[in-house]
Design an enzyme around this catalytic site. Structure first.
Site, PDB file in Angstrom:
ATOM      1  CG  ASP A   1      -2.712  -0.599  -2.626  1.00 14.78           C
ATOM      2  OD1 ASP A   1      -2.708   0.579  -2.227  1.00 14.78           O
ATOM      3  OD2 ASP A   1      -3.342  -1.506  -2.055  1.00 14.78           O
TER       4      ASP A   1
ATOM      5  CG  ASP B   1      -6.017   0.683  -1.181  1.00 10.10           C
ATOM      6  OD1 ASP B   1      -5.226   1.650  -1.084  1.00 10.10           O
ATOM      7  OD2 ASP B   1      -6.080  -0.226  -0.323  1.00 10.10           O
TER       8      ASP B   1
ATOM      9  CG  ASP C   1      -2.525   3.956  -1.655  1.00 12.90           C
ATOM     10  OD1 ASP C   1      -3.185   3.894  -2.710  1.00 12.90           O
ATOM     11  OD2 ASP C   1      -2.725   3.193  -0.699  1.00 12.90           O
TER      12      ASP C   1
ATOM     13  CB  SER D   1      -0.947  -0.037   1.199  1.00 15.61           C
ATOM     14  OG  SER D   1      -1.919   0.962   1.134  1.00 15.61           O
TER      15      SER D   1
END
Length: 474
Positions: A259, A261, A257, A117
């Protein structure tokens, strides 16, 4: 073929940490330290067993971010999963919500995302999704860990080895779904938008999507770079985006960020538009369209009081959960809420996906400015004033003291004093971090001076009673 697989076939069990492998969001740690090829192989094998117990034979979709260690972990997980007899679809570089969406909308029986993340490049992680695209349950995660730790007996069974297939083309199914969730073909015509892609998972899809929707795009950190993912960029470092928006006279900017999400926005004045604002704007739109059951939003304990009071004045309800998207998600399923999220920009809209999706959230927020005929700056000015919110991290190395902060008489007395003094115009939130040796002290009040006063008092109390001296417990 009959194969006997013992619990320690894949790795040296003595090298496993005594603490739990699975944290609040899968397995996360330093690549090459906690996250090694032998561990990922074992995790893949036992995850395969758990998936098969629940769903039978099928395919697991695996995506990854741009970290240098992601290939190693993907191949090791694939080896374990195929050894268990499952098929593996390799999606390649893609956002976490892409894995969640494809798991829920294809024949896959599960999904795995390799990412840490917003963490720095040297970290990595393994996140698991069930067949409906939600995070794997604690029970199932515990079953995987039990196998890895040698707490399950040797398995002797017939194995038809699973196969591995490159399926990068499936990512297009996800991007098509993002496009179809928008009001019309080119809803962003006339907008100039800066995108900070954090050298991460959405570099190959976000710029083209925004351009296809009509926006002029100014991309930052827009190639996959495992050495620089999240470094001084993205949703945890907004200064570069703020500067770029102002210098290019853009209408807005979005920072993802690693990833993708989560997302945070910046208006044309360079001011941050965080998850609280996004929930408020999107929530009002859905409420006016009668698509928000009971006018209910789900947020965490970090949501700003200014946001809560403003939403209440609009006739809305707000339920708070502990920090973490899994808590928000659980409360949404329980209550039937369609929109929820975190101040950090992790926003979940069940109308479109079952997980937080930074790219989707950014697209919808940009569309909303067009629908309302207002700039993001005007929307921010006409919504609510945030209360000053001070967050201080106090390092407490002693795990016993850190976990027992609620039993510290002096700290509880200081908290009660602060809460009584501020009444409904302020609040205190203290919690032990689940991932670092920290106690987080948050104080919020309608005036900065009041928040600062009580923040200083509480941080000093933590230092005196949990860091520098023997604590007095009730």
């Amino acid at each position: 073929m009959v194969v006997a697989v013992s619990s320690n076939s894949f790795l040296n069990l003595s090298q496993l940490p005594k603490s739990k492998l699975f944290g609040t969001d899968g397995i996360r740690g330093k690549a090459g330290n906690l996250l090694t090829a032998p561990l990922a192989l074992a995790v893949g094998y036992w995850a395969g067993q758990v998936y098969q117990e629940k769903y039978g034979k099928g395919a697991i979709a695996i995506g990854q971010d741009s970290r240098n260690s992601s290939d190693m972990l993907a191949m090791s997980l694939t080896a374990g999963l195929t050894a268990s007899g499952l098929e593996v679809w390799n999606l390649g570089l893609c956002p976490t919500p892409c894995v969640a969406y494809l798991t829920a909308n294809t024949d896959a029986i599960g999904g795995i995302m390799i990412s840490a993340s917003h963490n720095p490049p040297e970290d990595n992680g393994i996140k698991f999704f069930s067949a409906n695209g939600t995070k794997l349950s604690k029970t199932e995660a515990s079953a995987i860990e039990a196998g890895v730790r040698g707490e399950k007996p040797t398995i002797t069974h017939d194995v038809n080895w699973g196969q591995h297939y490159p399926r990068q083309g499936l990512v297009q199914k996800y991007t098509t779904a993002l496009q179809q969730s928008l009001p019309h073909e080119r809803p962003l015509d006339g907008l100039k938008i800066v995108l900070d892609l954090a050298w991460g998972a959405c570099v190959e899809i976000a710029p083209s999507l925004f351009q296809e929707m009509g926006a002029e795009v100014i991309p930052l950190h827009d190639s996959p770079d495992g050495d620089r993912i999240n470094v001084d960029c993205g949703s945890t470092h907004l200064n570069v985006l703020q500067q770029a928006v102002c210098e290019t006279q853009a209408d807005m900017g979005f920072a993802f960020d690693g990833d993708a999400d989560r997302v945070l926005a910046v208006d044309n004045q360079g001011r941050v538009v965080d998850g609280d604002y996004i929930l408020y704007f999107w929530g009002n739109l859905l409420k006016n369209q009668a698509q928000l059951p009971d006018n209910l939003l789900v947020a965490t304990v970090m949501a700003n009081l200014g946001f809560e009071h403003a939403w209440s004045k609009q006739g809305g309800q707000l339920i708070r959960t502990p920090v973490g998207d899994q808590h928000v998600q659980a409360q949404m399923w329980e209550t039937g809420a369609m929109l929820g999220g975190e101040q950090s920009g992790h926003v979940i809209c069940h109308h479109y996906n079952c997980s937080g999706d930074g790219v989707q959230t950014a697209l919808h927020l940009a569309c909303l400015t067009q629908e309302l005929g207002m700039s993001l700056s005007q929307m921010r000015d006409e919504s609510f004033e945030t209360y000053p919110q001070l967050l201080t991290n106090v390092r407490v190395e002693d795990a016993q003291r850190r976990c027992a902060w609620e039993d510290c008489d002096a700290l509880q007395s200081a908290i009660a004093q602060a809460e009584q003094a501020m009444g409904d115009q302020g609040r205190v939130l203290i919690r032990a971090s689940g991932t670092e040796p920290l106690i987080r002290v948050m104080v919020e009040a309608y005036e900065w001076e009041i928040a600062n006063h009580w923040s200083h008092q509480l941080v000093q109390t933590v230092h005196q009673n949990l860091v520098n001296s023997v604590s007095h417990y009730s």
